[in-house]
Design a protein around this motif. Structure first.
Motif, PDB file in Angstrom:
ATOM      1  N   ALA A 123      74.376  21.443  38.161  1.00  0.00           N
ATOM      2  CA  ALA A 123      75.738  21.724  38.624  1.00  0.00           C
ATOM      3  C   ALA A 123      76.768  21.507  37.519  1.00  0.00           C
ATOM      4  N   THR A 124      76.452  20.598  36.599  1.00  0.00           N
ATOM      5  CA  THR A 124      77.388  20.302  35.514  1.00  0.00           C
ATOM      6  C   THR A 124      77.202  21.254  34.339  1.00  0.00           C
ATOM      7  N   GLY A 125      76.172  22.101  34.404  1.00  0.00           N
ATOM      8  CA  GLY A 125      75.958  23.106  33.370  1.00  0.00           C
ATOM      9  C   GLY A 125      75.086  22.664  32.220  1.00  0.00           C
ATOM     10  N   TYR A 126      74.297  21.583  32.423  1.00  0.00           N
ATOM     11  CA  TYR A 126      73.488  21.051  31.327  1.00  0.00           C
ATOM     12  C   TYR A 126      71.985  21.168  31.574  1.00  0.00           C
ATOM     13  N   ASP A 127      71.592  22.128  32.380  1.00  0.00           N
ATOM     14  CA  ASP A 127      70.169  22.354  32.632  1.00  0.00           C
ATOM     15  C   ASP A 127      69.459  22.660  31.307  1.00  0.00           C
ATOM     16  N   GLY A 128      68.385  21.928  31.040  1.00  0.00           N
ATOM     17  CA  GLY A 128      67.645  22.106  29.796  1.00  0.00           C
ATOM     18  C   GLY A 128      68.158  21.251  28.652  1.00  0.00           C
ATOM     19  N   LYS A 129      69.359  20.699  28.795  1.00  0.00           N
ATOM     20  CA  LYS A 129      69.932  19.884  27.728  1.00  0.00           C
ATOM     21  C   LYS A 129      69.882  18.383  28.021  1.00  0.00           C
ATOM     22  N   ILE A 130      69.622  18.036  29.270  1.00  0.00           N
ATOM     23  CA  ILE A 130      69.534  16.626  29.660  1.00  0.00           C
ATOM     24  C   ILE A 130      68.200  16.378  30.342  1.00  0.00           C
ATOM     25  N   LYS A 131      67.520  15.347  29.917  1.00  0.00           N
ATOM     26  CA  LYS A 131      66.237  14.962  30.499  1.00  0.00           C
ATOM     27  C   LYS A 131      66.392  13.685  31.327  1.00  0.00           C
ATOM     28  N   ILE A 132      65.350  13.343  32.061  1.00  0.00           N
ATOM     29  CA  ILE A 132      65.356  12.147  32.904  1.00  0.00           C
ATOM     30  C   ILE A 132      64.330  11.143  32.379  1.00  0.00           C
ATOM     31  N   ALA A 133      64.711   9.882  32.360  1.00  0.00           N
ATOM     32  CA  ALA A 133      63.804   8.784  32.006  1.00  0.00           C
ATOM     33  C   ALA A 133      63.812   7.769  33.148  1.00  0.00           C
ATOM     34  N   LEU A 134      62.656   7.174  33.415  1.00  0.00           N
ATOM     35  CA  LEU A 134      62.529   6.193  34.490  1.00  0.00           C
ATOM     36  C   LEU A 134      62.126   4.840  33.934  1.00  0.00           C
ATOM     37  N   ASP A 135      62.652   3.793  34.528  1.00  0.00           N
ATOM     38  CA  ASP A 135      62.149   2.434  34.300  1.00  0.00           C
ATOM     39  C   ASP A 135      61.638   1.934  35.645  1.00  0.00           C
TER      40      ASP A 135
ATOM     41  N   ALA B   3      68.973  -3.439  42.753  1.00  0.00           N
ATOM     42  CA  ALA B   3      69.807  -2.798  43.773  1.00  0.00           C
ATOM     43  C   ALA B   3      69.351  -3.211  45.167  1.00  0.00           C
ATOM     44  N   PRO B   4      70.259  -3.152  46.149  1.00  0.00           N
ATOM     45  CA  PRO B   4      69.913  -3.540  47.514  1.00  0.00           C
ATOM     46  C   PRO B   4      69.303  -2.422  48.352  1.00  0.00           C
ATOM     47  N   ASN B   5      69.064  -1.257  47.741  1.00  0.00           N
ATOM     48  CA  ASN B   5      68.488  -0.139  48.494  1.00  0.00           C
ATOM     49  C   ASN B   5      66.960  -0.201  48.506  1.00  0.00           C
ATOM     50  N   PRO B   6      66.285   0.690  49.241  1.00  0.00           N
ATOM     51  CA  PRO B   6      64.821   0.636  49.344  1.00  0.00           C
ATOM     52  C   PRO B   6      64.071   1.221  48.154  1.00  0.00           C
ATOM     53  N   LEU B   7      64.754   1.803  47.176  1.00  0.00           N
ATOM     54  CA  LEU B   7      64.085   2.514  46.091  1.00  0.00           C
ATOM     55  C   LEU B   7      63.233   1.581  45.234  1.00  0.00           C
ATOM     56  N   PRO B   8      61.960   1.941  44.977  1.00  0.00           N
ATOM     57  CA  PRO B   8      61.117   1.086  44.131  1.00  0.00           C
ATOM     58  C   PRO B   8      61.441   1.188  42.641  1.00  0.00           C
ATOM     59  N   CYS B   9      61.844   2.371  42.152  1.00  0.00           N
ATOM     60  CA  CYS B   9      62.154   2.546  40.732  1.00  0.00           C
ATOM     61  C   CYS B   9      63.433   1.794  40.387  1.00  0.00           C
ATOM     62  N   GLN B  10      63.409   1.035  39.300  1.00  0.00           N
ATOM     63  CA  GLN B  10      64.553   0.179  38.958  1.00  0.00           C
ATOM     64  C   GLN B  10      65.679   0.926  38.256  1.00  0.00           C
ATOM     65  N   GLU B  11      65.341   1.894  37.401  1.00  0.00           N
ATOM     66  CA  GLU B  11      66.381   2.621  36.673  1.00  0.00           C
ATOM     67  C   GLU B  11      66.045   4.104  36.596  1.00  0.00           C
ATOM     68  N   PHE B  12      66.996   4.931  36.995  1.00  0.00           N
ATOM     69  CA  PHE B  12      66.922   6.374  36.797  1.00  0.00           C
ATOM     70  C   PHE B  12      67.937   6.701  35.709  1.00  0.00           C
ATOM     71  N   MET B  13      67.452   7.168  34.567  1.00  0.00           N
ATOM     72  CA  MET B  13      68.317   7.387  33.411  1.00  0.00           C
ATOM     73  C   MET B  13      68.370   8.861  33.025  1.00  0.00           C
ATOM     74  N   ILE B  14      69.472   9.263  32.423  1.00  0.00           N
ATOM     75  CA  ILE B  14      69.595  10.604  31.869  1.00  0.00           C
ATOM     76  C   ILE B  14      69.726  10.506  30.355  1.00  0.00           C
ATOM     77  N   MET B  15      69.046  11.427  29.651  1.00  0.00           N
ATOM     78  CA  MET B  15      69.042  11.438  28.191  1.00  0.00           C
ATOM     79  C   MET B  15      69.517  12.810  27.701  1.00  0.00           C
ATOM     80  N   PRO B  16      70.710  12.890  27.129  1.00  0.00           N
ATOM     81  CA  PRO B  16      71.235  14.173  26.642  1.00  0.00           C
ATOM     82  C   PRO B  16      70.576  14.596  25.324  1.00  0.00           C
ATOM     83  N   THR B  17      69.323  15.005  25.401  1.00  0.00           N
ATOM     84  CA  THR B  17      68.564  15.364  24.202  1.00  0.00           C
ATOM     85  C   THR B  17      69.070  16.659  23.583  1.00  0.00           C
ATOM     86  N   GLY B  18      69.717  17.508  24.391  1.00  0.00           N
ATOM     87  CA  GLY B  18      70.206  18.784  23.887  1.00  0.00           C
ATOM     88  C   GLY B  18      71.621  18.741  23.359  1.00  0.00           C
TER      89      GLY B  18
END
Length: 436
Positions: A234-246, A159-174
């Motif tokens: 806000a989408t109503g999935y608190d506790g059901k979706i986790k975050i993964a980073l690359d 990405a062309p932005n300043p963020l160092p992390c390459q991927e912010f992912m969501i995992m619907p584990t719930g």
């Protein structure tokens, strides 16, 4: 069912780069396979063969690899009269024909295209769905539907932005099923889009990168984590979706230190972090955002001393650049306790047999595995069947956006539907490779 003909051609991937497609013809018909492209080659992975002629296709054409299939690999396989179900023998023959340690003679892309086409043909001969045939090849007696890891926001070199992390992912584990996970993922994805648009005072739809992820002009990884966390709530999935980073930390490692501002004018060697300090930053992330359950490539691919620093954290540490589907490096990473999850990237291995062997070694060592699609992708959905066939329980193909990405997710939807009541969604059990 002997192979009658093998023919390769150059086609184009999702990034507009040339890649390889192979047709394999038997007496029951034509099986076709295409392979993804490598964006940044890893010196420890199998070599993708390209022409290097800068005057044509920016040096990215694959006519040499096409010739390798049409004039060397194909004729030799046909001459041996291998049955299409002899996957291991066919793969071993191609490895022998190449004769190098990294497939640099024939090209990993040429070999992989033939290997996957043969695998599809073997499934057709057996009259099995591809994922079930792959399960047989891998001696896997129990099938799971994987948890998708959707790339929703990108930084780093993607990405062309300043963020160092390459991927912010969501995992619907719930989620209750893969179909439910797709519902959750797409809803959060659109909520994130609206949040970014509001913050940056712009209109939707927002532009996306090669994998369909948004690329907002945010300054700090924590800003993104806050944004995603709030979108999940806000989408109503608190506790059901986790975050993964690359983190793809190799991209910002300089002389053994880590430059978190590597894409900005603020980059200053005095501010570079040692591995210990970078580890402390990750621990800070985990403390502030317990929703994070996985970090991929937290350190440089040669920082063997850095990787074990996170081994005491209760999260998944995914090895991609470190191991590069190189079986010797996989074994070394296991011995050093460098990580606890193997990323399975077919283009790094070069054959289906080698990919299965890497997965088996990881599994018996207590590691989890995650199958990934490639950077420059095609409409081929082989990796979706691979993820189910190996029961890796985790699968990433980018955002739930762009047809070459959704093609893979849609294939898993079809598989889940076909399996019916026997479909078991991995859910919160996504990390346990030995569970029943």
């Amino acid at each position: 069912m002997p192979i009658q003909k093998i023919k390769a051609r150059q086609i184009f991937d999702s990034r507009g780069d040339p890649t390889l497609e192979v047709d394999l013809i038997t007496d029951i018909g034509l099986l076709r396979s295409s392979v993804p492209c490598t964006l940044t080659p890893n010196p420890n992975e199998a070599v993708e063969l390209r022409d290097g002629n800068e005057a044509a296709y920016n040096g990215r054409s694959v006519f040499k690899a096409v010739d390798m299939v049409n004039n060397i690999i194909g004729p030799e396989i046909i001459k041996t009269k291998f049955d299409v179900c002899q996957q291991q023998e066919i793969d071993n023959l191609m490895i022998k024909l190449d004769g190098t340690e990294n497939k640099s003679k024939l090209g990993a892309n040429a070999i992989l295209a033939v290997s996957t086409a043969c695998c599809k043909a073997g499934a057709a001969k057996r009259g099995l769905p591809l994922y079930k045939y792959i399960a047989e090849l891998a001696d896997n007696g129990e099938l799971y539907i994987p948890v998708p890891a959707f790339n929703v926001i990108s930084g780093g070199k993607a990405a062309p932005n300043p963020l160092p992390c390459q991927e912010f992912m969501i995992m619907p584990t719930g989620a209750e099923s893969f179909a439910d996970a797709m519902k959750m993922g797409t809803e959060v994805y659109r909520t994130i889009e609206k949040s970014i648009a509001e913050q940056q005072d712009t209109k939707t739809p927002l532009s996306v990168n090669d994998e369909g992820a948004f690329v907002p002009e945010l300054e700090d990884d924590k800003e993104v984590l806050n944004l995603i966390n709030e979108a999940i709530k806000a989408t109503g999935y608190d506790g059901k979706i986790k975050i993964a980073l690359d983190m793809a930390a190799t991209s910002f490692c300089k002389d053994g230190q880590y430059d978190m501002a590597f894409k900005t004018e603020d980059s200053d060697p005095d501010d570079y972090l040692e591995a210990e300090a970078l580890k402390d930053q990750y621990v800070e992330y985990l403390t502030e955002f317990p929703i994070i359950v996985s970090i991929e490539d937290p350190f440089d691919q040669e920082d063997w001393d850095g990787w074990p620093m996170l081994s005491n954290q209760p999260i998944q540490i995914v090895a991609d650049d470190l191991t590069a589907m190189n079986i010797e490096r996989v074994q070394e990473a296991i011995e050093r306790r460098s990580a606890n999850c193997l990323l399975i990237r077919l283009s790094q291995a070069g054959t289906i047999t080698e990919a299965i062997n890497c997965h088996k070694i990881a599994k018996i060592s207590g590691w989890s595995s995650m199958v990934t699609a490639g950077y420059g992708e095609t409409e081929d959905t082989f990796v979706a069947d691979l993820a189910v066939g190996l029961s890796v329980k985790q699968f990433k193909a980018g955002a739930p956006c762009r047809s070459e990405r959704n093609a893979k997710y849609n294939q898993i939807l079809r598989i889940e539907e076909e399996m019916g009541k026997d479909a078991k969604y991995a859910g919160n059990n996504f990390r346990n490779p030995l569970s029943k």
